[in-house]
Design a protein around this motif. Structure first.
Motif: not given
Length: 55
Positions: A39-44, A33, A35-37, A47
């Motif tokens: 990844d989302v933060l990194s993508n944001d 969980s 790790r997925s958070s 952007k």
């Protein structure tokens, strides 16, 4: 004699090994969980940085 020593070793180390395995299995879901958070933060953040560089 050797069988008695084997049972004593298992008795001494079996419980800590069992607890360690239990905790690793329990934390695995939480680590996934996190790790997925991340990844989302990194993508944001990527952007946001990309949008700022356009300005």
């Amino acid at each position: 004699m050797i069988e008695g020593q084997l049972f004593q070793i298992l008795g001494n180390f079996g419980f800590p090994i069992t607890i360690a395995i239990y905790l690793l299995m329990r934390f695995e879901g939480k680590i996934d969980s996190l790790r997925s958070s991340i990844d989302v933060l990194s993508n944001d953040l990527t952007k946001v940085n990309h949008e700022r560089s356009k300005k």
